[in-house]
Design a protein around this motif. Structure first.
Motif, PDB file in Angstrom:
ATOM      1  N   GLN A 173      34.434 -84.588 -40.570  1.00  0.00           N
ATOM      2  CA  GLN A 173      34.202 -83.429 -39.701  1.00  0.00           C
ATOM      3  C   GLN A 173      34.547 -82.128 -40.407  1.00  0.00           C
ATOM      4  O   GLN A 173      35.567 -82.015 -41.084  1.00  0.00           O
ATOM      5  CB  GLN A 173      35.040 -83.561 -38.426  1.00  0.00           C
ATOM      6  CG  GLN A 173      34.693 -84.793 -37.606  1.00  0.00           C
ATOM      7  CD  GLN A 173      35.615 -84.995 -36.415  1.00  0.00           C
ATOM      8  OE1 GLN A 173      36.809 -84.729 -36.500  1.00  0.00           O
ATOM      9  NE2 GLN A 173      35.067 -85.472 -35.309  1.00  0.00           N
ATOM     10  N   SER A 174      33.677 -81.140 -40.220  1.00  0.00           N
ATOM     11  CA  SER A 174      33.887 -79.805 -40.793  1.00  0.00           C
ATOM     12  C   SER A 174      33.149 -78.792 -39.935  1.00  0.00           C
ATOM     13  O   SER A 174      32.269 -79.154 -39.139  1.00  0.00           O
ATOM     14  CB  SER A 174      33.351 -79.751 -42.227  1.00  0.00           C
ATOM     15  OG  SER A 174      31.944 -79.544 -42.219  1.00  0.00           O
ATOM     16  N   PRO A 175      33.474 -77.500 -40.073  1.00  0.00           N
ATOM     17  CA  PRO A 175      32.730 -76.475 -39.347  1.00  0.00           C
ATOM     18  C   PRO A 175      31.243 -76.445 -39.713  1.00  0.00           C
ATOM     19  O   PRO A 175      30.421 -75.946 -38.946  1.00  0.00           O
ATOM     20  CB  PRO A 175      33.430 -75.173 -39.760  1.00  0.00           C
ATOM     21  CG  PRO A 175      34.803 -75.578 -40.141  1.00  0.00           C
ATOM     22  CD  PRO A 175      34.648 -76.931 -40.784  1.00  0.00           C
ATOM     23  N   ALA A 176      30.907 -76.979 -40.881  1.00  0.00           N
ATOM     24  CA  ALA A 176      29.507 -76.987 -41.324  1.00  0.00           C
ATOM     25  C   ALA A 176      28.735 -78.181 -40.783  1.00  0.00           C
ATOM     26  O   ALA A 176      27.519 -78.290 -41.000  1.00  0.00           O
ATOM     27  CB  ALA A 176      29.447 -76.982 -42.850  1.00  0.00           C
ATOM     28  N   GLY A 177      29.396 -79.085 -40.095  1.00  0.00           N
ATOM     29  CA  GLY A 177      28.721 -80.262 -39.562  1.00  0.00           C
ATOM     30  C   GLY A 177      29.584 -81.498 -39.705  1.00  0.00           C
ATOM     31  O   GLY A 177      30.699 -81.448 -40.239  1.00  0.00           O
ATOM     32  N   THR A 178      29.068 -82.607 -39.212  1.00  0.00           N
ATOM     33  CA  THR A 178      29.763 -83.895 -39.263  1.00  0.00           C
ATOM     34  C   THR A 178      28.873 -84.894 -39.976  1.00  0.00           C
ATOM     35  O   THR A 178      27.660 -84.952 -39.724  1.00  0.00           O
ATOM     36  CB  THR A 178      30.097 -84.396 -37.854  1.00  0.00           C
ATOM     37  OG1 THR A 178      30.994 -83.477 -37.231  1.00  0.00           O
ATOM     38  CG2 THR A 178      30.750 -85.773 -37.889  1.00  0.00           C
ATOM     39  N   TRP A 179      29.469 -85.680 -40.852  1.00  0.00           N
ATOM     40  CA  TRP A 179      28.749 -86.728 -41.564  1.00  0.00           C
ATOM     41  C   TRP A 179      29.320 -88.081 -41.152  1.00  0.00           C
ATOM     42  O   TRP A 179      30.535 -88.296 -41.215  1.00  0.00           O
ATOM     43  CB  TRP A 179      28.887 -86.542 -43.076  1.00  0.00           C
ATOM     44  CG  TRP A 179      28.009 -85.444 -43.601  1.00  0.00           C
ATOM     45  CD1 TRP A 179      26.778 -85.580 -44.174  1.00  0.00           C
ATOM     46  CD2 TRP A 179      28.295 -84.037 -43.597  1.00  0.00           C
ATOM     47  NE1 TRP A 179      26.278 -84.348 -44.517  1.00  0.00           N
ATOM     48  CE2 TRP A 179      27.183 -83.385 -44.176  1.00  0.00           C
ATOM     49  CE3 TRP A 179      29.366 -83.272 -43.145  1.00  0.00           C
ATOM     50  CZ2 TRP A 179      27.112 -82.005 -44.325  1.00  0.00           C
ATOM     51  CZ3 TRP A 179      29.321 -81.898 -43.288  1.00  0.00           C
ATOM     52  CH2 TRP A 179      28.198 -81.269 -43.866  1.00  0.00           C
ATOM     53  N   ALA A 180      28.445 -88.970 -40.697  1.00  0.00           N
ATOM     54  CA  ALA A 180      28.828 -90.338 -40.357  1.00  0.00           C
ATOM     55  C   ALA A 180      28.515 -91.206 -41.573  1.00  0.00           C
ATOM     56  O   ALA A 180      27.352 -91.318 -41.980  1.00  0.00           O
ATOM     57  CB  ALA A 180      28.061 -90.816 -39.133  1.00  0.00           C
ATOM     58  N   THR A 181      29.542 -91.803 -42.146  1.00  0.00           N
ATOM     59  CA  THR A 181      29.375 -92.478 -43.428  1.00  0.00           C
ATOM     60  C   THR A 181      29.956 -93.879 -43.399  1.00  0.00           C
ATOM     61  O   THR A 181      30.902 -94.167 -42.659  1.00  0.00           O
ATOM     62  CB  THR A 181      30.047 -91.654 -44.549  1.00  0.00           C
ATOM     63  OG1 THR A 181      29.833 -92.293 -45.799  1.00  0.00           O
ATOM     64  CG2 THR A 181      31.552 -91.507 -44.315  1.00  0.00           C
ATOM     65  N   ARG A 182      29.378 -94.739 -44.231  1.00  0.00           N
ATOM     66  CA  ARG A 182      29.892 -96.096 -44.335  1.00  0.00           C
ATOM     67  C   ARG A 182      31.033 -96.211 -45.344  1.00  0.00           C
ATOM     68  O   ARG A 182      31.787 -97.172 -45.311  1.00  0.00           O
ATOM     69  CB  ARG A 182      28.759 -97.036 -44.738  1.00  0.00           C
ATOM     70  CG  ARG A 182      27.651 -97.140 -43.678  1.00  0.00           C
ATOM     71  CD  ARG A 182      26.503 -98.010 -44.161  1.00  0.00           C
ATOM     72  NE  ARG A 182      26.924 -99.393 -44.356  1.00  0.00           N
ATOM     73  CZ  ARG A 182      26.208-100.297 -45.036  1.00  0.00           C
ATOM     74  NH1 ARG A 182      25.071 -99.935 -45.605  1.00  0.00           N
ATOM     75  NH2 ARG A 182      26.647-101.535 -45.150  1.00  0.00           N
ATOM     76  N   ALA A 183      31.135 -95.233 -46.241  1.00  0.00           N
ATOM     77  CA  ALA A 183      32.208 -95.247 -47.239  1.00  0.00           C
ATOM     78  C   ALA A 183      32.549 -93.815 -47.620  1.00  0.00           C
ATOM     79  O   ALA A 183      31.710 -92.913 -47.509  1.00  0.00           O
ATOM     80  CB  ALA A 183      31.793 -96.044 -48.474  1.00  0.00           C
ATOM     81  N   LEU A 184      33.773 -93.637 -48.076  1.00  0.00           N
ATOM     82  CA  LEU A 184      34.266 -92.309 -48.400  1.00  0.00           C
ATOM     83  C   LEU A 184      34.961 -92.324 -49.759  1.00  0.00           C
ATOM     84  O   LEU A 184      35.781 -93.202 -50.038  1.00  0.00           O
ATOM     85  CB  LEU A 184      35.273 -91.851 -47.338  1.00  0.00           C
ATOM     86  CG  LEU A 184      35.992 -90.523 -47.602  1.00  0.00           C
ATOM     87  CD1 LEU A 184      35.051 -89.357 -47.363  1.00  0.00           C
ATOM     88  CD2 LEU A 184      37.231 -90.391 -46.716  1.00  0.00           C
ATOM     89  N   ILE A 185      34.615 -91.353 -50.592  1.00  0.00           N
ATOM     90  CA  ILE A 185      35.361 -91.110 -51.830  1.00  0.00           C
ATOM     91  C   ILE A 185      36.079 -89.785 -51.670  1.00  0.00           C
ATOM     92  O   ILE A 185      35.445 -88.734 -51.561  1.00  0.00           O
ATOM     93  CB  ILE A 185      34.431 -91.070 -53.063  1.00  0.00           C
ATOM     94  CG1 ILE A 185      33.782 -92.434 -53.283  1.00  0.00           C
ATOM     95  CG2 ILE A 185      35.222 -90.649 -54.304  1.00  0.00           C
ATOM     96  CD1 ILE A 185      32.789 -92.476 -54.439  1.00  0.00           C
ATOM     97  N   ASN A 186      37.397 -89.853 -51.609  1.00  0.00           N
ATOM     98  CA  ASN A 186      38.191 -88.635 -51.473  1.00  0.00           C
ATOM     99  C   ASN A 186      38.620 -88.182 -52.864  1.00  0.00           C
ATOM    100  O   ASN A 186      39.324 -88.894 -53.576  1.00  0.00           O
ATOM    101  CB  ASN A 186      39.423 -88.885 -50.609  1.00  0.00           C
ATOM    102  CG  ASN A 186      40.115 -87.596 -50.250  1.00  0.00           C
ATOM    103  OD1 ASN A 186      39.691 -86.902 -49.318  1.00  0.00           O
ATOM    104  ND2 ASN A 186      41.160 -87.230 -50.977  1.00  0.00           N
ATOM    105  N   ALA A 187      38.171 -86.986 -53.235  1.00  0.00           N
ATOM    106  CA  ALA A 187      38.435 -86.460 -54.578  1.00  0.00           C
ATOM    107  C   ALA A 187      38.930 -85.024 -54.470  1.00  0.00           C
ATOM    108  O   ALA A 187      38.448 -84.135 -55.167  1.00  0.00           O
ATOM    109  CB  ALA A 187      37.172 -86.542 -55.437  1.00  0.00           C
TER     110      ALA A 187
END
Length: 359
Positions: free
Chosen positions: A120-134
């Motif tokens: 979630q962000s002010p620019a929109g929301t992304w629904a994802t199956r996987a996340l890479i936090n960098a």
């Protein structure tokens, strides 16, 4: 939910770790903007490098490793590293068509529907199956607290906002911190300042000779052991020691690198120790490092009682959909490159319904 986009993978952060991960995603068949998206809170390409102080020239940078698939060649060692690396990252994004979305400031990652994560962000929301936090560490400078800190009448600043040595001309400066940034700042400031004082919590360790592959593996193993236990990671640099180069040797000979133990309190006019010693100061420069910028992951409850996120390889043990690249043992530039490849390999298995590989 009108502003929700579905993708297979979201990469948060477009520094070395994020771009490496994006490269390996694209190389293995994921389409930028279609199958994965890279979200970056910074205003322009360059990751944290774009915010480095002007006096940190490219020739002074230790261990900058090229991104996968594209070398950084012909850089002028006298140019500011912020310019050199930002231009390199921008060219890299364009060459591989990574389509980084910026500025996008991710506020939270939460559990969504159908096994997806919601980014979630002010620019929109992304629904994802996987996340890479960098997301690295630059956004979370660490400020220690000491008695009397609020009474100090001079200026306090963190290395994240270091403006260059000229601004300290004629001032009495206390530099706090025994890492590479602290010693670099001290050596730069000393010719301009009226006086400098160097304080560290522990005696600095200077490393003689080359830092070979075996020593690098041993240092990474120490950091990796902490994240396996769910403890907050130390930086790889913190366990390697400071290279004893010509500048450090000269600083030791000149008395600039005359280390004092950490003071016990801050006074309106400087710093003081319980044994009666005092040093007057106009500026306290905190070269005290950074912490991992992972607060946006809090809704997923990944932290262990020890305060860190327990990680196997790059995979969060508490949630195999989440990978942390550039965290702990992969915080170095070469480590981030290797970790990006490893994370993508793991994510491909996850999305295919295959068991994760052993770390």
């Amino acid at each position: 939910m009108n502003n929700t986009h579905e993708v297979e993978v979201v990469v948060i952060g477009a520094g070395q770790a994020g771009l490496s991960s994006a490269y390996h995603l694209r190389r293995t068949g994921f389409g930028p903007g279609r199958d994965f998206v890279v979200l970056d809170r910074s205003p322009a390409p360059g990751g944290a490098w774009q915010f480095r102080w002007p006096s940190l020239t490219y020739g002074k940078v230790h261990g900058m490793h090229a991104l996968p698939g594209m070398e950084l060649t012909g850089a002028d060692p006298g140019r500011a590293s912020s310019e050199v690396v930002s231009e390199y990252f921008a060219a890299y994004e364009q060459t591989f068509g990574l389509r980084v979305r910026r500025p996008v400031d991710v506020g939270a990652v939460r559990e969504g529907a159908d096994g997806r994560l919601l980014v979630q962000s002010p620019a929109g929301t992304w629904a994802t199956r996987a996340l890479i936090n960098a997301t690295g560490t630059w956004d979370r400078p660490f400020w220690p607290r000491y008695p009397g800190q609020e009474t100090f009448r001079g200026r306090q600043l963190h290395t994240a906002r270091y403006p260059g040595p000229e601004e300290f001309a004629g001032q009495r400066v206390v530099v706090v911190g025994g890492g590479a940034s602290g010693t670099q700042h001290l050596l730069e400031i000393a010719p301009y300042a009226a006086a400098t004082t160097w304080v560290t919590r522990r005696p600095p360790v200077f490393r003689e000779g080359p830092f070979d592959e075996g020593a690098g593996r041993a240092a990474v193993a120490l950091v990796e052991d902490r994240v396996r236990q769910g403890l907050p990671p130390m930086s790889v640099v913190s366990v390697t020691g400071l290279p004893l180069n010509d500048a450090i040797r000269q600083g030791l000979r000149d008395g600039v690198l005359d280390r004092r133990p950490m003071f016990d309190r801050i006074t309106p006019d400087g710093v003081a120790w319980d044994d009666g010693r005092r040093v007057a100061a106009d500026v306290i420069l905190w070269a005290t490092g950074f912490r991992a910028a992972i607060d946006h992951l809090a809704p997923l409850r990944l932290r262990e009682p020890g305060g860190g996120i327990r990680v196997e390889g790059t995979r969060a043990v508490a949630d195999p959909r989440v990978h942390l690249v550039g965290y702990g043992p992969s915080a170095s530039t070469i480590g981030a490159n290797r970790a990006g490849r490893s994370a993508v390999r793991d994510i491909r298995r996850l999305l295919a319904g295959e068991p994760a590989a052993a770390a």
